[in-house]
Design a protein around this motif. Structure first.
Motif, PDB file in Angstrom:
ATOM      1  N   GLY A   1       0.780  -1.224   0.000  1.00  0.00           N
ATOM      2  CA  GLY A   1       0.000   0.000   0.000  1.00  0.00           C
ATOM      3  C   GLY A   1       0.813   1.276   0.000  1.00  0.00           C
ATOM      4  O   GLY A   1       0.252   2.366   0.003  1.00  0.00           O
ATOM      5  N   ALA A   2       2.131   1.185   0.011  1.00  0.00           N
ATOM      6  CA  ALA A   2       2.965   2.382   0.080  1.00  0.00           C
ATOM      7  C   ALA A   2       2.900   3.205  -1.209  1.00  0.00           C
ATOM      8  O   ALA A   2       3.138   4.405  -1.188  1.00  0.00           O
ATOM      9  N   SER A   3       2.573   2.568  -2.333  1.00  0.00           N
ATOM     10  CA  SER A   3       2.508   3.294  -3.602  1.00  0.00           C
ATOM     11  C   SER A   3       1.323   4.236  -3.664  1.00  0.00           C
ATOM     12  O   SER A   3       1.364   5.245  -4.350  1.00  0.00           O
ATOM     13  N   GLN A   4       0.264   3.860  -2.967  1.00  0.00           N
ATOM     14  CA  GLN A   4      -0.961   4.653  -3.020  1.00  0.00           C
ATOM     15  C   GLN A   4      -1.697   4.473  -1.697  1.00  0.00           C
ATOM     16  O   GLN A   4      -2.179   3.398  -1.393  1.00  0.00           O
ATOM     17  N   GLU A   5      -1.770   5.538  -0.922  1.00  0.00           N
ATOM     18  CA  GLU A   5      -2.444   5.462   0.378  1.00  0.00           C
ATOM     19  C   GLU A   5      -3.943   5.693   0.274  1.00  0.00           C
ATOM     20  O   GLU A   5      -4.699   5.213   1.114  1.00  0.00           O
ATOM     21  N   ASP A   6      -4.390   6.404  -0.736  1.00  0.00           N
ATOM     22  CA  ASP A   6      -5.804   6.707  -0.912  1.00  0.00           C
ATOM     23  C   ASP A   6      -6.539   5.445  -1.388  1.00  0.00           C
ATOM     24  O   ASP A   6      -6.359   4.992  -2.515  1.00  0.00           O
ATOM     25  N   ILE A   7      -7.367   4.880  -0.507  1.00  0.00           N
ATOM     26  CA  ILE A   7      -8.057   3.617  -0.803  1.00  0.00           C
ATOM     27  C   ILE A   7      -8.938   3.747  -2.043  1.00  0.00           C
ATOM     28  O   ILE A   7      -8.991   2.841  -2.874  1.00  0.00           O
ATOM     29  N   ARG A   8      -9.624   4.866  -2.196  1.00  0.00           N
ATOM     30  CA  ARG A   8     -10.480   5.058  -3.379  1.00  0.00           C
ATOM     31  C   ARG A   8      -9.665   5.049  -4.665  1.00  0.00           C
ATOM     32  O   ARG A   8     -10.033   4.401  -5.634  1.00  0.00           O
ATOM     33  N   ALA A   9      -8.572   5.770  -4.659  1.00  0.00           N
ATOM     34  CA  ALA A   9      -7.703   5.825  -5.845  1.00  0.00           C
ATOM     35  C   ALA A   9      -7.104   4.442  -6.121  1.00  0.00           C
ATOM     36  O   ALA A   9      -7.029   4.009  -7.272  1.00  0.00           O
ATOM     37  N   LYS A  10      -6.695   3.747  -5.055  1.00  0.00           N
ATOM     38  CA  LYS A  10      -6.124   2.417  -5.205  1.00  0.00           C
ATOM     39  C   LYS A  10      -7.143   1.463  -5.823  1.00  0.00           C
ATOM     40  O   LYS A  10      -6.825   0.702  -6.739  1.00  0.00           O
ATOM     41  N   THR A  11      -8.376   1.513  -5.331  1.00  0.00           N
ATOM     42  CA  THR A  11      -9.439   0.653  -5.851  1.00  0.00           C
ATOM     43  C   THR A  11      -9.702   0.966  -7.324  1.00  0.00           C
ATOM     44  O   THR A  11      -9.877   0.058  -8.139  1.00  0.00           O
ATOM     45  N   GLN A  12      -9.701   2.232  -7.671  1.00  0.00           N
ATOM     46  CA  GLN A  12      -9.911   2.643  -9.067  1.00  0.00           C
ATOM     47  C   GLN A  12      -8.788   2.119  -9.970  1.00  0.00           C
ATOM     48  O   GLN A  12      -9.040   1.565 -11.036  1.00  0.00           O
ATOM     49  N   MET A  13      -7.543   2.282  -9.531  1.00  0.00           N
ATOM     50  CA  MET A  13      -6.402   1.804 -10.319  1.00  0.00           C
ATOM     51  C   MET A  13      -6.415   0.288 -10.457  1.00  0.00           C
ATOM     52  O   MET A  13      -6.125  -0.237 -11.529  1.00  0.00           O
ATOM     53  N   TYR A  14      -6.752  -0.386  -9.368  1.00  0.00           N
ATOM     54  CA  TYR A  14      -6.823  -1.849  -9.402  1.00  0.00           C
ATOM     55  C   TYR A  14      -7.873  -2.296 -10.418  1.00  0.00           C
ATOM     56  O   TYR A  14      -7.626  -3.187 -11.236  1.00  0.00           O
ATOM     57  N   GLY A  15      -9.039  -1.664 -10.387  1.00  0.00           N
ATOM     58  CA  GLY A  15     -10.112  -1.999 -11.326  1.00  0.00           C
ATOM     59  C   GLY A  15      -9.734  -1.720 -12.766  1.00  0.00           C
ATOM     60  O   GLY A  15     -10.021  -2.527 -13.661  1.00  0.00           O
ATOM     61  N   THR A  16      -9.084  -0.615 -13.008  1.00  0.00           N
ATOM     62  CA  THR A  16      -8.647  -0.270 -14.365  1.00  0.00           C
ATOM     63  C   THR A  16      -7.665  -1.310 -14.886  1.00  0.00           C
ATOM     64  O   THR A  16      -7.763  -1.755 -16.032  1.00  0.00           O
ATOM     65  N   SER A  17      -6.734  -1.739 -14.033  1.00  0.00           N
ATOM     66  CA  SER A  17      -5.757  -2.744 -14.454  1.00  0.00           C
ATOM     67  C   SER A  17      -6.397  -4.112 -14.634  1.00  0.00           C
ATOM     68  O   SER A  17      -6.057  -4.849 -15.563  1.00  0.00           O
ATOM     69  N   ALA A  18      -7.331  -4.474 -13.759  1.00  0.00           N
ATOM     70  CA  ALA A  18      -8.044  -5.749 -13.917  1.00  0.00           C
ATOM     71  C   ALA A  18      -8.800  -5.754 -15.239  1.00  0.00           C
ATOM     72  O   ALA A  18      -8.779  -6.743 -15.985  1.00  0.00           O
ATOM     73  N   ASP A  19      -9.466  -4.637 -15.548  1.00  0.00           N
ATOM     74  CA  ASP A  19     -10.181  -4.536 -16.825  1.00  0.00           C
ATOM     75  C   ASP A  19      -9.222  -4.729 -17.994  1.00  0.00           C
ATOM     76  O   ASP A  19      -9.526  -5.441 -18.946  1.00  0.00           O
ATOM     77  N   ARG A  20      -8.069  -4.096 -17.923  1.00  0.00           N
ATOM     78  CA  ARG A  20      -7.088  -4.225 -19.007  1.00  0.00           C
ATOM     79  C   ARG A  20      -6.650  -5.681 -19.173  1.00  0.00           C
ATOM     80  O   ARG A  20      -6.561  -6.187 -20.288  1.00  0.00           O
TER      81      ARG A  20
END
Length: 131
Positions: free
Chosen positions: A83-102
């Motif tokens: 979690g050190a790369s991104q502390e904002d849980i909302r932003a992390k969830t968004q990035m994770y979802g974008t990468s999963a979609d890709r």
């Protein structure tokens, strides 16, 4: 094993013993991955279209598709500050979802991509604070 959405979700609830000897697996974390330089180059390295998440799973899938195996060595240790790369849980969830979609768009038919997207949204409603 291919890291399906079901496996990614259920792994949080599994309490299995880790084997004491190296074993083949579907993927390993990029934070502790070792790949031969020639193979890494031949596969084109990490897909730079991924940002923070799923690039390791994508590379491991391409390794397996090139008829190589992905191994996990249970005695190997690496420090990884989760979690050190991104502390904002909302932003992390968004990035994770974008990468999963890709990942799913890249490797699977549209119906699989859509199904995993729906299941991921349900999971986020059921477990909004899951990491």
């Amino acid at each position: 094993q291919e890291p399906s959405l079901i496996r990614l979700v259920t792994r949080k609830f599994q309490h299995t013993l880790t084997p004491q000897v190296p074993f083949q697996t579907g993927w390993v974390s990029g934070g502790a991955m070792v790949v031969e330089k020639e193979l890494f180059a031949r596969l084109g390295g990490f897909d730079e279209g991924f940002f923070l998440y799923w690039e390791d799973i994508d590379l491991c899938k391409r390794v397996r598709e090139a008829n190589y195996a992905v191994w996990l060595h249970p005695q190997a240790r690496a420090s990884h500050i989760r979690g050190a790369s991104q502390e904002d849980i909302r932003a992390k969830t968004q990035m994770y979802g974008t990468s999963a979609d890709r990942y799913y768009k890249k490797h699977y038919p549209a119906y699989i991509w859509l199904l995993q997207r729906i299941l991921r949204k349900i999971y986020r409603v059921v477990r909004p604070n899951a990491r």
